[in-house]
Design an enzyme around this catalytic site. Structure first.
Site, short mmCIF file in Angstrom:
data_model
loop_
_atom_site.label_atom_id
_atom_site.label_comp_id
_atom_site.label_asym_id
_atom_site.label_seq_id
_atom_site.Cartn_x
_atom_site.Cartn_y
_atom_site.Cartn_z
N THR A 51 42.82 40.71 34.36
CA THR A 51 43.80 40.22 33.60
C THR A 51 43.74 40.51 32.08
OG1 THR A 51 42.61 38.25 32.97
CG2 THR A 51 44.02 37.92 35.22
N THR A 53 43.70 39.91 28.78
CA THR A 53 43.06 39.31 27.45
C THR A 53 41.46 39.69 28.00
OG1 THR A 53 44.51 38.20 26.68
CG2 THR A 53 41.97 37.62 25.81
N CYS A 54 41.14 39.06 29.24
CA CYS A 54 39.83 39.24 29.75
C CYS A 54 39.36 40.56 29.81
CB CYS A 54 39.98 38.78 31.21
SG CYS A 54 40.33 37.08 31.36
N SER A 55 40.06 41.48 30.13
CA SER A 55 39.84 43.11 30.25
C SER A 55 39.75 43.88 28.97
CB SER A 55 40.65 43.69 31.33
OG SER A 55 40.56 43.13 32.70
N LEU A 59 35.63 40.19 27.81
CA LEU A 59 34.36 40.98 28.45
C LEU A 59 33.96 42.38 27.52
CD1 LEU A 59 32.61 41.41 30.98
CD2 LEU A 59 34.41 43.19 31.59
#
Length: 176
Positions: A51, A53-55, A59
């Site tokens: 997703t 923001t996560c990517s 992270l």
């Protein structure tokens, strides 16, 4: 009223669960004791692998600053999401994760639910997912929580690596 009235707090133990992981083509059960027992660990949890923001931010931030985090008395860094092991492993490979951190697949959302942070993301077609948060855990006991504010969408204000680093630096200074 809070969406997460049962969220775990500092001083409480993390829930006891077994994560179903895949390593070298085989299933491997990993318990919360394996992850947290006798160690100081940072966990950051997010809504989903691959997703935006996560990517793009969450992270990668922990990857880039993993050595700085570990230099402040942290043994391991884990990224947790309500995704299966195949997805988490593919995402880690896609993101270039090597030994900076480890991924935890909470495929059934059992850990996240017991943490009191399972969010209903049906409106996005995601189903139940983890609310975004980070925590410092010392030998299975929650030392500090960084839970994102309950706002619409996907807030990303307090579970980032810099906020966690600020806490770790402050805790180290107080202990000195």
């Amino acid at each position: 009223m809070s969406q997460f009235p049962n969220a775990k707090q500092p001083g409480e133990k993390v829930p006891s669960v077994t994560f179903r992981t895949r390593a070298d083509g085989d299933w491997k059960d990993v318990s919360t004791d394996d992850i947290f027992g006798g160690k100081r660990v940072v966990v950051f949890a997010l809504p989903g692998a691959f997703t935006p923001t996560c990517s793009s931010t969450h992270l990668p931030g922990f990857m880039i600053k993993s050595q700085e985090v570990k230099s402040l008395g942290v043994d391991d860094i884990y990224c947790l999401s309500v995704n299966d092991s195949f997805v988490m492993n593919a995402w880690a490979k896609d993101q270039g994760v090597t030994d900076e951190l480890k991924v935890i697949p909470d495929g059934n959302g059992e850990f996240t639910d017991k943490m009191g942070l399972l969010a209903d993301k049906k409106d996005l077609g995601f189903g139940p997912r983890s609310w975004r948060y980070a925590m410092v855990v010392n030998d299975g006991e929650i030392e500090k929580m960084f839970v994102e504010p309950e706002k619409p969408g996907d807030p990303f204000e307090v579970s980032d690596v810099d906020t966690v680093l600020g806490y770790l630096k402050e805790a180290k200074a107080v202990a000195a």
